[in-house]
Scaffold this motif. Structure first.
Motif, PDB file in Angstrom:
ATOM      1  N   VAL A   1      44.038  63.763 -10.869  1.00 51.38           N
ATOM      2  CA  VAL A   1      44.712  64.927 -10.284  1.00 51.38           C
ATOM      3  C   VAL A   1      43.695  65.971  -9.837  1.00 51.38           C
ATOM      4  N   ARG A   2      42.650  66.180 -10.609  1.00 53.80           N
ATOM      5  CA  ARG A   2      41.606  67.137 -10.212  1.00 53.80           C
ATOM      6  C   ARG A   2      40.946  66.690  -8.913  1.00 53.80           C
ATOM      7  N   LEU A   3      40.665  65.364  -8.812  1.00 56.16           N
ATOM      8  CA  LEU A   3      40.038  64.857  -7.589  1.00 56.16           C
ATOM      9  C   LEU A   3      40.944  65.082  -6.383  1.00 56.16           C
ATOM     10  N   ARG A   4      42.233  64.885  -6.562  1.00 54.53           N
ATOM     11  CA  ARG A   4      43.160  65.106  -5.456  1.00 54.53           C
ATOM     12  C   ARG A   4      43.223  66.585  -5.075  1.00 54.53           C
ATOM     13  N   SER A   5      43.139  67.453  -6.089  1.00 52.82           N
ATOM     14  CA  SER A   5      43.178  68.881  -5.801  1.00 52.82           C
ATOM     15  C   SER A   5      41.935  69.351  -5.055  1.00 52.82           C
ATOM     16  N   LEU A   6      40.840  68.562  -5.193  1.00 53.54           N
ATOM     17  CA  LEU A   6      39.608  68.901  -4.481  1.00 53.54           C
ATOM     18  C   LEU A   6      39.557  68.286  -3.091  1.00 53.54           C
ATOM     19  N   GLY A   7      40.610  67.560  -2.717  1.00 51.61           N
ATOM     20  CA  GLY A   7      40.691  67.062  -1.351  1.00 51.61           C
ATOM     21  C   GLY A   7      40.545  65.569  -1.186  1.00 51.61           C
ATOM     22  N   SER A   8      40.401  64.807  -2.269  1.00 51.49           N
ATOM     23  CA  SER A   8      40.268  63.349  -2.116  1.00 51.49           C
ATOM     24  C   SER A   8      41.613  62.740  -1.721  1.00 51.49           C
TER      25      SER A   8
ATOM     26  N   GLY B   1      44.694  41.687 -14.466  1.00 53.47           N
ATOM     27  CA  GLY B   1      45.514  42.392 -15.439  1.00 53.47           C
ATOM     28  C   GLY B   1      45.007  43.799 -15.712  1.00 53.47           C
ATOM     29  N   ILE B   2      43.690  43.941 -15.850  1.00 54.34           N
ATOM     30  CA  ILE B   2      43.107  45.266 -16.095  1.00 54.34           C
ATOM     31  C   ILE B   2      43.309  46.168 -14.880  1.00 54.34           C
ATOM     32  N   LEU B   3      43.092  45.612 -13.684  1.00 51.01           N
ATOM     33  CA  LEU B   3      43.275  46.411 -12.467  1.00 51.01           C
ATOM     34  C   LEU B   3      44.723  46.852 -12.296  1.00 51.01           C
ATOM     35  N   MET B   4      45.661  46.022 -12.724  1.00 50.31           N
ATOM     36  CA  MET B   4      47.069  46.402 -12.625  1.00 50.31           C
ATOM     37  C   MET B   4      47.371  47.605 -13.513  1.00 50.31           C
ATOM     38  N   VAL B   5      46.780  47.614 -14.718  1.00 51.41           N
ATOM     39  CA  VAL B   5      46.983  48.757 -15.610  1.00 51.41           C
ATOM     40  C   VAL B   5      46.372  50.013 -15.015  1.00 51.41           C
ATOM     41  N   ARG B   6      45.208  49.869 -14.424  1.00 52.22           N
ATOM     42  CA  ARG B   6      44.545  51.015 -13.798  1.00 52.22           C
ATOM     43  C   ARG B   6      45.333  51.490 -12.580  1.00 52.22           C
ATOM     44  N   LEU B   7      45.934  50.553 -11.868  1.00 49.77           N
ATOM     45  CA  LEU B   7      46.776  50.927 -10.730  1.00 49.77           C
ATOM     46  C   LEU B   7      47.987  51.727 -11.186  1.00 49.77           C
ATOM     47  N   LEU B   8      48.537  51.349 -12.349  1.00 47.31           N
ATOM     48  CA  LEU B   8      49.662  52.093 -12.905  1.00 47.31           C
ATOM     49  C   LEU B   8      49.249  53.533 -13.213  1.00 47.31           C
ATOM     50  N   THR B   9      48.040  53.682 -13.739  1.00 49.23           N
ATOM     51  CA  THR B   9      47.530  55.032 -14.035  1.00 49.23           C
ATOM     52  C   THR B   9      47.440  55.867 -12.766  1.00 49.23           C
ATOM     53  N   VAL B  10      46.933  55.264 -11.699  1.00 48.68           N
ATOM     54  CA  VAL B  10      46.802  55.978 -10.429  1.00 48.68           C
ATOM     55  C   VAL B  10      48.174  56.367  -9.893  1.00 48.68           C
ATOM     56  N   GLN B  11      49.143  55.459  -9.978  1.00 41.72           N
ATOM     57  CA  GLN B  11      50.481  55.740  -9.471  1.00 41.72           C
ATOM     58  C   GLN B  11      51.129  56.901 -10.222  1.00 41.72           C
ATOM     59  N   VAL B  12      50.935  56.957 -11.542  1.00 44.96           N
ATOM     60  CA  VAL B  12      51.466  58.076 -12.315  1.00 44.96           C
ATOM     61  C   VAL B  12      50.795  59.372 -11.891  1.00 44.96           C
ATOM     62  N   ALA B  13      49.482  59.314 -11.664  1.00 43.34           N
ATOM     63  CA  ALA B  13      48.747  60.519 -11.268  1.00 43.34           C
ATOM     64  C   ALA B  13      49.194  61.021  -9.899  1.00 43.34           C
ATOM     65  N   LEU B  14      49.558  60.097  -9.005  1.00 39.02           N
ATOM     66  CA  LEU B  14      49.961  60.501  -7.665  1.00 39.02           C
ATOM     67  C   LEU B  14      51.270  61.293  -7.676  1.00 39.02           C
TER      68      LEU B  14
ATOM     69  N   LYS C   1      57.210  63.128 -19.674  1.00 45.76           N
ATOM     70  CA  LYS C   1      56.283  62.005 -19.518  1.00 45.76           C
ATOM     71  C   LYS C   1      55.167  62.062 -20.560  1.00 45.76           C
ATOM     72  N   ALA C   2      54.715  63.295 -20.870  1.00 48.84           N
ATOM     73  CA  ALA C   2      53.670  63.439 -21.872  1.00 48.84           C
ATOM     74  C   ALA C   2      54.171  62.989 -23.238  1.00 48.84           C
ATOM     75  N   ARG C   3      55.430  63.346 -23.546  1.00 42.69           N
ATOM     76  CA  ARG C   3      56.000  62.936 -24.826  1.00 42.69           C
ATOM     77  C   ARG C   3      56.106  61.414 -24.907  1.00 42.69           C
ATOM     78  N   ASN C   4      56.575  60.824 -23.843  1.00 41.82           N
ATOM     79  CA  ASN C   4      56.671  59.357 -23.804  1.00 41.82           C
ATOM     80  C   ASN C   4      55.301  58.710 -23.918  1.00 41.82           C
ATOM     81  N   SER C   5      54.296  59.337 -23.296  1.00 35.85           N
ATOM     82  CA  SER C   5      52.945  58.810 -23.362  1.00 35.85           C
ATOM     83  C   SER C   5      52.413  58.835 -24.782  1.00 35.85           C
TER      84      SER C   5
END
Length: 434
Positions: free
Chosen positions: A292-299, A365-378, A392-396
């Protein structure tokens, strides 16, 4: 652009050393257990096969009652590599006693101690035959034998005493030699063999019996793949009214092939991958904040995704390589110090095709988990604390607590699974020689 993203990925990994180390250690340990488990039984089979080959040699075929015409036939072929002769003069119990030539020795007669007889009065015997007769393995001791020769259905007995000069590794019970001949478990010199036969001739003559001749067997090795040789040899032996021995390699005759049980393989890798996935889940909140910080900086979304995937590959690929090496070394140590004696050459056999497929599945499998992280961040707002929403934080957090419990169970499962054979049970026991 790629250099910039690569630099950011490398810098991000360097800044979170503890997290990176945890992921790398889990990857290495998980893969090491997986490699050891899928390779354990196959390595035993490979080690057994190599041990049989080094102990008992290899031959393609042979036949009993060989004479000069048979030898001439073999020498006239273009597929003969070498041949060896063994002559059985009689038996001690059910074991043969007689002579062998140097070529026959090269097919697989090896010594536990001492040497083959070099002069009259010496004898070398298989270890199990010595034991069955009540003798130990001490070289230099006197061995008294009652040797049985045959005159038709009648027996002729000759007693002799020899000095034990060598203890032979068992080979006669391992070779598939057929019922037409008896392999020699006791080896003596030509001079002593002739002495036994001449004595038996006199005893048989005194009883009006005709003593059977010694049986010479010929074993041979070939220099090709063997296509058509078996039928050619069978035709020849049929033409001269002789029976053939088993056409096979000696060291393979009692070996069991192993087939990989894919159910166990998939289970092992799935459980190991789950351990890695859970570690990433435990770090999900911090990863989301970073994206989220990276996106806020323009990425862009693509840049954020590329950064995360590149970080994952930088950690995963070296960890998988190291895990494979650790698993290989661990399996070698296990076989060397726990399964086999120090004199056996241990061979670690890893099914590389299966391992490569599992590598791909693991990375995906690892990349899929990382992709899930990115999708949540988006879908996370770029304002305020730049973190997940309260629900979402509580569920996490709940997911993380569950993950800690599951992670403990996962490692227990991996350890217990590693004790199972991932190939069929037949053929996965270490070979023990008498």
């Amino acid at each position: 652009m790629f250099k910039t993203i690569f630099g950011l990925a490398f810098e991000g990994i360097r800044r979170k050393k503890s997290q990176t180390l945890l992921i790398a250690v889990v990857l290495i340990i998980s893969l090491a257990f997986a490699v050891m488990t899928i390779s354990y039984s196959e390595s035993i089979v490979a080690t057994n096969s190599n041990y049989r080959f080094s102990s008992y040699g290899s031959w393609y075929g042979g036949f009993a009652n060989a004479d000069s015409d048979d030898i001439a036939y073999l020498e006239s072929t273009d597929w003969l590599e070498s041949y060896g002769l063994t002559t059985c003069y009689g038996t001690v119990g059910s074991s043969g006693i007689g002579t062998i030539d140097d070529n026959f020795v090269s097919f697989g007669v090896s010594m536990n101690s001492g040497h083959l007889p070099k002069k009259s009065g010496e004898i070398a015997m298989e270890a199990d035959v010595l034991s069955s007769l009540g003798y130990g393995y001490n070289l230099g001791q006197d061995i008294t034998l009652t040797i049985t020769l045959h005159a038709g259905d009648e027996q002729v007995l000759v007693s002799r005493t020899y000095t034990l000069c060598g203890v032979i590794s068992e080979y006669t019970d391992v070779w598939s030699s057929g019922s037409a001949t008896t392999l020699n478990s006791a080896i003596i010199t030509e001079e002593d063999a002739e002495d036994i036969y001449e004595t038996a001739l006199k005893l048989a003559s005194a009883q009006g019996l005709e003593l059977d001749s010694p049986v010479t067997s010929c074993y041979f090795a070939i220099n090709t793949e063997g296509t058509g040789i078996k039928s050619e040899m069978t035709s020849y032996l049929y033409s001269v009214s002789k029976g053939t021995l088993t056409v096979n390699s000696a060291y393979v005759s009692n070996a069991s092939d192993a087939s990989i049980n894919m159910i166990y393989v998939v289970m092992i890798f799935a459980v190991s991958l789950l351990a890695v996935v859970i570690v990433y889940i435990l770090q999900m909140q911090s990863e989301i904040r970073k994206i989220v910080r990276l996106r806020s900086l323009g990425s862009t979304k693509g840049q954020a995704l590329g950064l995360v995937m590149l970080e994952t590959l930088i950690i995963s690929v070296p960890s998988l390589i190291v895990g494979t090496l650790v698993g290989t070394a661990g399996l070698w140590a296990l076989l060397r110090f726990s399964v086999y004696a120090g004199s056996v050459d241990v061979i670690v056999s890893i099914p590389m095709g299966v391992l490569a497929e599992m590598f791909v599945m693991w990375i995906v499998g690892i990349l899929m988990v990382r992709l899930l992280t990115v999708q949540v961040a988006l879908f996370t707002p770029l304002t305020g604390r730049m973190g997940m929403q309260v629900r979402k934080a509580r569920n996490s957090r709940r997911l993380q607590k569950t993950a800690i419990i599951v992670l403990s169970a996962v490692f227990c499962t991996v350890v217990s699974t590693s004790d199972r054979c991932c190939i069929s049970a037949e053929g996965c026991q270490p070979f023990v020689s008498y």
